[in-house]
Design a protein around this motif. Sequence first.
Motif, PDB file in Angstrom:
ATOM      1  N   UNK A  86      28.881  42.278  26.948  1.00  0.00           N
ATOM      2  CA  UNK A  86      29.639  41.357  26.092  1.00  0.00           C
ATOM      3  C   UNK A  86      30.759  40.658  26.865  1.00  0.00           C
ATOM      4  N   UNK A  87      31.184  39.517  26.364  1.00  0.00           N
ATOM      5  CA  UNK A  87      32.205  38.717  27.044  1.00  0.00           C
ATOM      6  C   UNK A  87      33.545  39.448  27.141  1.00  0.00           C
ATOM      7  N   UNK A  88      33.787  40.408  26.244  1.00  0.00           N
ATOM      8  CA  UNK A  88      35.042  41.163  26.292  1.00  0.00           C
ATOM      9  C   UNK A  88      35.221  41.897  27.616  1.00  0.00           C
ATOM     10  N   UNK A  89      34.128  42.094  28.344  1.00  0.00           N
ATOM     11  CA  UNK A  89      34.187  42.840  29.607  1.00  0.00           C
ATOM     12  C   UNK A  89      34.202  41.925  30.826  1.00  0.00           C
ATOM     13  N   UNK A  90      34.249  40.613  30.602  1.00  0.00           N
ATOM     14  CA  UNK A  90      34.160  39.660  31.712  1.00  0.00           C
ATOM     15  C   UNK A  90      35.488  39.487  32.433  1.00  0.00           C
ATOM     16  N   UNK A  91      35.437  39.598  33.747  1.00  0.00           N
ATOM     17  CA  UNK A  91      36.592  39.362  34.607  1.00  0.00           C
ATOM     18  C   UNK A  91      36.425  38.008  35.280  1.00  0.00           C
ATOM     19  N   UNK A  92      37.504  37.236  35.356  1.00  0.00           N
ATOM     20  CA  UNK A  92      37.427  35.966  36.076  1.00  0.00           C
ATOM     21  C   UNK A  92      38.173  34.855  35.387  1.00  0.00           C
ATOM     22  N   UNK A  93      38.029  33.675  35.920  1.00  0.00           N
ATOM     23  CA  UNK A  93      38.773  32.526  35.416  1.00  0.00           C
ATOM     24  C   UNK A  93      38.464  32.233  33.958  1.00  0.00           C
ATOM     25  N   UNK A  94      37.204  32.393  33.563  1.00  0.00           N
ATOM     26  CA  UNK A  94      36.836  32.151  32.166  1.00  0.00           C
ATOM     27  C   UNK A  94      36.746  33.457  31.382  1.00  0.00           C
ATOM     28  N   UNK A  95      37.147  34.562  32.011  1.00  0.00           N
ATOM     29  CA  UNK A  95      37.198  35.847  31.342  1.00  0.00           C
ATOM     30  C   UNK A  95      38.621  36.355  31.277  1.00  0.00           C
ATOM     31  N   UNK A  96      38.827  37.586  31.705  1.00  0.00           N
ATOM     32  CA  UNK A  96      40.149  38.187  31.670  1.00  0.00           C
ATOM     33  C   UNK A  96      40.687  38.399  33.086  1.00  0.00           C
ATOM     34  N   UNK A  97      41.998  38.332  33.206  1.00  0.00           N
ATOM     35  CA  UNK A  97      42.663  38.623  34.469  1.00  0.00           C
ATOM     36  C   UNK A  97      43.103  40.080  34.446  1.00  0.00           C
ATOM     37  N   UNK A  98      42.718  40.826  35.464  1.00  0.00           N
ATOM     38  CA  UNK A  98      43.011  42.260  35.506  1.00  0.00           C
ATOM     39  C   UNK A  98      43.749  42.601  36.795  1.00  0.00           C
ATOM     40  N   UNK A  99      44.490  43.702  36.766  1.00  0.00           N
ATOM     41  CA  UNK A  99      45.178  44.182  37.963  1.00  0.00           C
ATOM     42  C   UNK A  99      45.192  45.716  37.959  1.00  0.00           C
ATOM     43  N   UNK A 100      44.004  46.331  38.021  1.00  0.00           N
ATOM     44  CA  UNK A 100      43.943  47.793  38.020  1.00  0.00           C
ATOM     45  C   UNK A 100      44.380  48.377  39.357  1.00  0.00           C
ATOM     46  N   UNK A 101      44.550  49.699  39.383  1.00  0.00           N
ATOM     47  CA  UNK A 101      44.858  50.367  40.654  1.00  0.00           C
ATOM     48  C   UNK A 101      43.665  50.271  41.603  1.00  0.00           C
ATOM     49  N   UNK A 102      42.449  50.449  41.052  1.00  0.00           N
ATOM     50  CA  UNK A 102      41.231  50.391  41.864  1.00  0.00           C
ATOM     51  C   UNK A 102      40.208  49.503  41.168  1.00  0.00           C
ATOM     52  N   UNK A 103      39.610  48.594  41.933  1.00  0.00           N
ATOM     53  CA  UNK A 103      38.599  47.681  41.396  1.00  0.00           C
ATOM     54  C   UNK A 103      37.344  47.774  42.255  1.00  0.00           C
ATOM     55  N   UNK A 104      36.257  48.271  41.665  1.00  0.00           N
ATOM     56  CA  UNK A 104      34.968  48.302  42.340  1.00  0.00           C
ATOM     57  C   UNK A 104      34.231  47.003  42.026  1.00  0.00           C
ATOM     58  N   UNK A 105      33.864  46.250  43.052  1.00  0.00           N
ATOM     59  CA  UNK A 105      33.079  45.026  42.875  1.00  0.00           C
ATOM     60  C   UNK A 105      31.676  45.319  43.391  1.00  0.00           C
ATOM     61  N   UNK A 106      30.765  45.571  42.479  1.00  0.00           N
ATOM     62  CA  UNK A 106      29.428  46.025  42.833  1.00  0.00           C
ATOM     63  C   UNK A 106      28.403  44.944  42.513  1.00  0.00           C
ATOM     64  N   UNK A 107      27.736  44.457  43.544  1.00  0.00           N
ATOM     65  CA  UNK A 107      26.757  43.402  43.339  1.00  0.00           C
ATOM     66  C   UNK A 107      27.382  42.094  42.916  1.00  0.00           C
ATOM     67  N   UNK A 108      28.639  41.901  43.296  1.00  0.00           N
ATOM     68  CA  UNK A 108      29.378  40.681  42.960  1.00  0.00           C
ATOM     69  C   UNK A 108      29.580  39.875  44.242  1.00  0.00           C
ATOM     70  N   UNK A 109      29.157  38.617  44.234  1.00  0.00           N
ATOM     71  CA  UNK A 109      29.232  37.802  45.453  1.00  0.00           C
ATOM     72  C   UNK A 109      30.669  37.463  45.839  1.00  0.00           C
ATOM     73  N   UNK A 110      31.503  37.227  44.829  1.00  0.00           N
ATOM     74  CA  UNK A 110      32.901  36.916  45.122  1.00  0.00           C
ATOM     75  C   UNK A 110      33.235  35.441  45.006  1.00  0.00           C
ATOM     76  N   UNK A 111      32.612  34.760  44.046  1.00  0.00           N
ATOM     77  CA  UNK A 111      32.952  33.348  43.802  1.00  0.00           C
ATOM     78  C   UNK A 111      34.418  33.248  43.428  1.00  0.00           C
ATOM     79  N   UNK A 112      35.040  32.123  43.754  1.00  0.00           N
ATOM     80  CA  UNK A 112      36.480  31.956  43.554  1.00  0.00           C
ATOM     81  C   UNK A 112      36.859  32.132  42.088  1.00  0.00           C
ATOM     82  N   UNK A 113      35.934  31.767  41.181  1.00  0.00           N
ATOM     83  CA  UNK A 113      36.232  31.914  39.754  1.00  0.00           C
ATOM     84  C   UNK A 113      36.398  33.384  39.373  1.00  0.00           C
ATOM     85  N   UNK A 114      35.633  34.257  40.001  1.00  0.00           N
ATOM     86  CA  UNK A 114      35.748  35.693  39.720  1.00  0.00           C
ATOM     87  C   UNK A 114      36.965  36.280  40.427  1.00  0.00           C
ATOM     88  N   UNK A 115      37.140  35.917  41.679  1.00  0.00           N
ATOM     89  CA  UNK A 115      38.254  36.458  42.470  1.00  0.00           C
ATOM     90  C   UNK A 115      39.595  36.133  41.818  1.00  0.00           C
TER      91      UNK A 115
END
Length: 348
Positions: free
Chosen positions: A268-297
């Motif tokens: 669901x969209x509630x779990x989306x991180x990125x420019x059109x999702x939510x901005x997060x700042x956790x202690x640890x962030x696992x990016x798994x299978x994520x290319x790293x487009x600027x919108x997500x970063x």
Amino acid sequence: MNLEEYKGVFVFAQQVDNQLSGIALELVGKGKELAKDLGTEVTAVLVGSDVKNLCTELAEHGADRIIVVDDPELKEYRTEPYAHALAEVIKKYKPEILLIGATAIGRDLGPRVSARIHTGLTADCTQLEIGDFPINPIPGREQLHNQLLMTRPAFGGNTIATIACPNFRPQMATVRPGVMQKAERKVGAQAVIEEFNPGFVPNEKYVEILKIVKAVSDVADIMDAKILVSGGRGVGSAENFKLLDDLAEAIGGTVSCSRAVVDSGWKPKDLQVGQTGKTVRPHVYFAIGISGAIQHVAGMEESDIIIAINKDETAPIFDVADYGIVGDLNKIVPALTEKIKEAKAAKN
């Protein structure tokens, strides 16, 4: 417009159901920084019905002054009375800067208020600072000092624009939730409280709320998570997210995802991180299978520690990661989960 008449940093302290939204305290914290640079104070504008009890929390998070607009017409958010309340506060108190959260409420309220008071509005800002404008001196053009420089993603997140409003006041911006930090709470801190009511006369623009239906969701708010296990298109399928669920359970984290995953209907969209999702700042962030487009970063680069797992060693996510593992996530994630479980078992 006499710009010298406008002083102070104001923030719209959004509340819903008599509870302050997180963005309200984030803006007070950022407003405090901006006010310090300008040698002035930060004022929270609290709008609602029977909301005076929220003043203590605002004061303890850094508000120097609180303007309370309290009226039964403001019990639930409606565009017309709220826009009237905030516009009248601006007309009376003349703030130099006004910040509003880029929430559903703020994105509706901000443009309407700016139009009423004839000033500009920079939407969805991710950075605010006091500086000179133009940023780089231009021959034959005066460089203005102590301007609010408002930075936001532009052109789909492919570039960053810094915008100023040198000729009108207040300088208005809506700010993305999660990108600013709350000031540390100081229990017992006091603020000057002023009550102001411009009067409310319902007209044809006052909508009537017939019924409020609250959505019930068991989806965790990823903005509050200390550890996020985030998956992208590279996870392969909705079923394969079970690997990430297991890792999150083992490490005490929460699963999140990229836009590609939401577009594919896997999460669901509630779990989306990125420019059109939510901005997060956790202690640890696992990016798994994520290319790293600027919108997500743009939505996760402020995480304390970023761990990337991707089979493509040239993936842009490795440019922002603190730790990177190149390989097949189908092998790496289960092995990592197992090691975490073993470590926890040994500790217990």
